[in-house]
Design an enzyme around this catalytic site. Structure first.
Site, short mmCIF file in Angstrom:
data_model
loop_
_atom_site.label_atom_id
_atom_site.label_comp_id
_atom_site.label_asym_id
_atom_site.label_seq_id
_atom_site.Cartn_x
_atom_site.Cartn_y
_atom_site.Cartn_z
N MET A 89 -0.26 2.19 3.04
CA MET A 89 -0.90 2.95 1.98
C MET A 89 0.04 2.88 0.80
O MET A 89 1.23 3.16 0.93
CB MET A 89 -0.99 4.38 2.48
CG MET A 89 -2.00 5.20 1.77
SD MET A 89 -2.06 6.80 2.56
CE MET A 89 -3.60 7.35 1.91
N CYS A 90 -0.45 2.45 -0.34
CA CYS A 90 0.46 2.27 -1.46
C CYS A 90 -0.27 2.57 -2.75
O CYS A 90 -0.90 1.70 -3.32
CB CYS A 90 1.00 0.85 -1.47
SG CYS A 90 2.22 0.59 -2.73
N LEU A 91 -0.22 3.81 -3.16
CA LEU A 91 -0.86 4.13 -4.42
C LEU A 91 -0.29 5.41 -4.97
O LEU A 91 0.46 6.12 -4.29
CB LEU A 91 -2.38 4.26 -4.24
CG LEU A 91 -2.87 5.53 -3.58
CD1 LEU A 91 -4.34 5.72 -3.90
CD2 LEU A 91 -2.71 5.44 -2.09
N ARG A 95 3.82 4.44 -5.19
CA ARG A 95 4.15 3.14 -5.77
C ARG A 95 5.59 3.17 -6.28
O ARG A 95 6.01 4.14 -6.90
CB ARG A 95 3.22 2.88 -6.93
CG ARG A 95 2.51 1.57 -6.89
CD ARG A 95 1.92 1.33 -8.24
NE ARG A 95 0.57 1.85 -8.30
CZ ARG A 95 -0.47 1.20 -7.78
NH1 ARG A 95 -0.29 0.07 -7.15
NH2 ARG A 95 -1.68 1.70 -7.90
#
Lengths: 153, 493
Positions: A89-91, A95
């Site tokens: 999960m990268c947001l 980030r």
């Protein structure tokens, strides 16, 4: 990892324990405090309600100057979670260029919870699921519930 | 090695200082000369605070109260070290405020924090960083440096032996190098000499100690059991406390009380029940999960079987258990021709449930499945009965038919026999005629063509009867013999 970073993780853990977001449980190993295991119930009112999800939060050596790495260990049908064995999960604040040292793990946990209620389509890591969410909400909800039944019981 | 004090040591000190050296290191001069050189100052980030610090005094990076705080022009505060750390981690070399990302010029934008903030930080109560080593000092933070550097007995300093690189607490410094292995004479654990005293005082299981409650002297390893079960002065609650008895007193008193307390007498029973309930609950949980899984599977099977549960009107459904429905099978009148129709097919029952058309037809899926199973069993039974009956009827029919055929054959046989008799009679008549004709021809030439034609016919007749064992040769003139039984057997059935 420096002693003060460890101290900070320790402090964040006690803080999380005092004010755990609803439906979450954190497994914490003093020997290896850079890896947290979070058990999270699907938020009520979302398509994931009734599911139990296992997440892993790994703190890099440079923490808090680098963001923690969040990954779903339980498969989930979600536009913002990669559909592979990593479940990464990268947001948002996760980030690397968005992350700020003052951010806290509690904030990360709350972000995950709110994303489960309302996915962020503009930042989808799985564009096909994102499109389905936008254009065919019924089908999306069906698949998501099906996955909950299959993987997250 | 020869001195009595060294008897219980395993290895002697590698280069144990001579008594003279020890005395020298103990002297004021050498101590004040060496000790401050080797001490580590306390790291303020790692201090334990007595009270939870005010969140406004906490650095957002290390989450600890500020250590040498600085203020950026954007009014955000950080520890000096944390800020430098954050800037070192930024790859592009740009220096920004970790909170608001506005860029910072370290020469101009760093300002000291207001005096009042520093005072508040200085007044925070902290524990000595050597608390784990046994120092109980608690004071304002401003004094921690002096305490650690000058007064704390537990602060680690470099060993007095100059070729030893290890550390030792300040209070043991004057004893010379204690970094050699010894074994505890009571429990035979090996450890460093410097830890031996501590071990014997607080940890060794085979040393005698006093019970903190009743002053009994006993081995430390028995202490826990003694306090838990025997010590008369320990305050314990009445056994009945699990069911609400509030009595709490020293063990002797409690024992007296328990003799008269009804709740204490019931307590073991309640404990048993509680344990049983817990066991059952633990067992129930996986079962519940299993039932859930089975129910899911069942509902998916039901969905597969009946795509729409509410369409019972489109299904020609009959309930085999319903006595009001009479079947056309088995037929009551017995007819000789078999009835090869199968019994009417009946579908598994789906009772009408008009009030909840979308619900499964039964109050529980299991019930539904059981009923299905029951009706299928009935059906199989009925089919088996029908088969037996059909079998019997077919047998009867076959017997009847074959009886009739037998009778007909008997008739035919009789008719054939009659015809054969007639044939014989006719043949014998012809033979007689021919014989009489031959005799008359021998007697005279009378009878021309008429007689020849008769002879020809007789020859043909004789030829036909050659198959039969010589009736003609044997009895040329005799009366017709009846056919023997052996010839008749050929056609007998």
């Amino acid at each position: 990892m420096s002693a003060s970073a460890k101290k900070r993780i320790m402090r964040e853990y006690t803080e999380c324990m005092k004010d755990t977001p609803a439906g979450m449980k954190i497994n914490f190993d003093e020997q290896n405090m850079t890896k947290w295991e979070v058990l999270m119930d699907g938020p009520e009112g979302s398509v994931y309600a009734g599911g139990h999800f296992k997440l892993e939060i790994i703190f890099p050596n440079e923490y808090p100057f680098k963001p923690p790495v969040v990954s779903f260990r339980t498969k989930i049908y979600h536009p913002n979670v990669s559909n592979d064995d990593k479940g990464s999960m990268c947001l948002g604040l996760l980030r690397p260029d968005e992350w700020k040292p003052p951010n806290k793990v509690v904030a990360v946990l709350r972000l995950i919870q709110s994303l489960m209620v309302e996915p962020n389509i503009d930042d989808a890591i799985e564009p096909s699921i994102g499109n389905e969410y936008k254009e065919n909400r019924k089908e999306f909800e069906k698949s998501a519930k099906d996955w909950v039944k299959r993987y997250a019981k | 090695m020869s001195s009595p004090a060294d008897v219980d040591t395993v290895g002697g000190p590698p280069n144990s200082p001579s008594p003279l050296q020890i005395r020298a290191s103990n002297s004021l001069n050498s101590k004040s000369h060496r000790a401050p050189l080797t001490k580590q100052p306390a790291d303020l980030h790692l201090l334990e605070y007595v009270h939870e610090p005010d969140s406004n005094l906490v650095c957002l990076i290390c989450h600890a109260p500020f250590d040498r705080p600085v203020q950026l022009f954007c009014a955000h505060f950080f520890c000096k070290d944390c800020l430098e750390h954050a800037w070192r981690a930024q790859h592009d070399g740009r220096k920004t405020c970790p909170t608001c990302r506005s860029s910072v010029d370290p020469d101009k934008d760093l300002r000291p924090v207001p005096k009042i903030v520093e005072t508040m930080l200085d007044e925070l109560l902290v524990k000595c960083p050597n608390a784990q080593a046994g120092c109980a000092w608690v004071e304002q933070r401003v004094n921690v440096h002096d305490h650690v550097m000058l007064y704390c007995e537990a602060t680690l300093v470099e060993c007095a032996q100059h070729d030893c690189r290890l550390h030792i607490s300040q209070k043991d410094f004057h004893k010379g190098c204690l970094h050699y292995t010894v074994s505890c004479e009571d429990c035979h654990t090996s450890m460093m000499k410097k830890d031996l005293e501590d071990h014997q005082r607080t940890a060794c299981a085979n040393r005698s100690t006093n019970c903190p409650h009743c002053d009994t002297t006993l081995l430390r390893l028995h202490l826990d059991a003694h306090i838990k079960e025997a010590c008369a002065n320990v305050t314990i609650p009445c056994q009945g406390s699990i069911v609400g008895c509030t009595f709490t007193a020293e063990r002797t008193q409690t024992n007296l009380h328990e003799k008269s307390c009804p709740m204490a007498t019931m307590a073991p029973h309640f404990r048993d029940q509680q344990a049983r309930i817990e066991r059952n609950e633990a067992r129930l949980e996986p079962l519940t999960r299993k039932v859930g899984i089975l129910e899911d599977g069942l509902s998916s099977i039901t969905n597969m079987l009946y795509p729409a549960n509410d369409s019972s009107t489109t299904f020609p459904v009959t309930n085999p258990l319903d006595p009001n429905i009479s079947y056309s099978f088995p037929p009551t009148n017995l007819i000789p021709t078999p009835d090869f129709r199968l019994p009417p097919a009946s579908f598994p029952p789906v009772p009408h449930n008009e009030s909840h058309p979308s619900q499964p037809p039964f109050d529980s899926q299991v019930h539904h499945l059981l009923t299905l199973h029951e009706s299928l069993r009935d059906e199989v039974n009925r089919i088996a009965n029908a088969l037996t009956e059909l079998d019997g009827r077919t047998n009867m029919m076959v017997i009847n038919e074959s009886q009739r055929t037998k009778d007909e054959m008997l008739h035919t046989n009789a008719a054939i026999n009659g015809m054969r008799m007639q044939l014989h009679w006719l043949m014998s008549a012809t033979l007689q005629q021919r014989n009489s004709a031959r005799t008359s021809a021998a007697n005279g030439s009378a009878g021309g063509s008429n007689a020849r034609s008769t002879a020809q016919g007789a020859g043909a007749g004789a030829g036909a009867s050659v198959a039969r064992p010589g009736p003609i040769g044997d009895f040329p003139n005799g009366p017709l013999r009846r056919l023997s039984d052996s010839t008749r057997q050929d056609t007998k059935l």
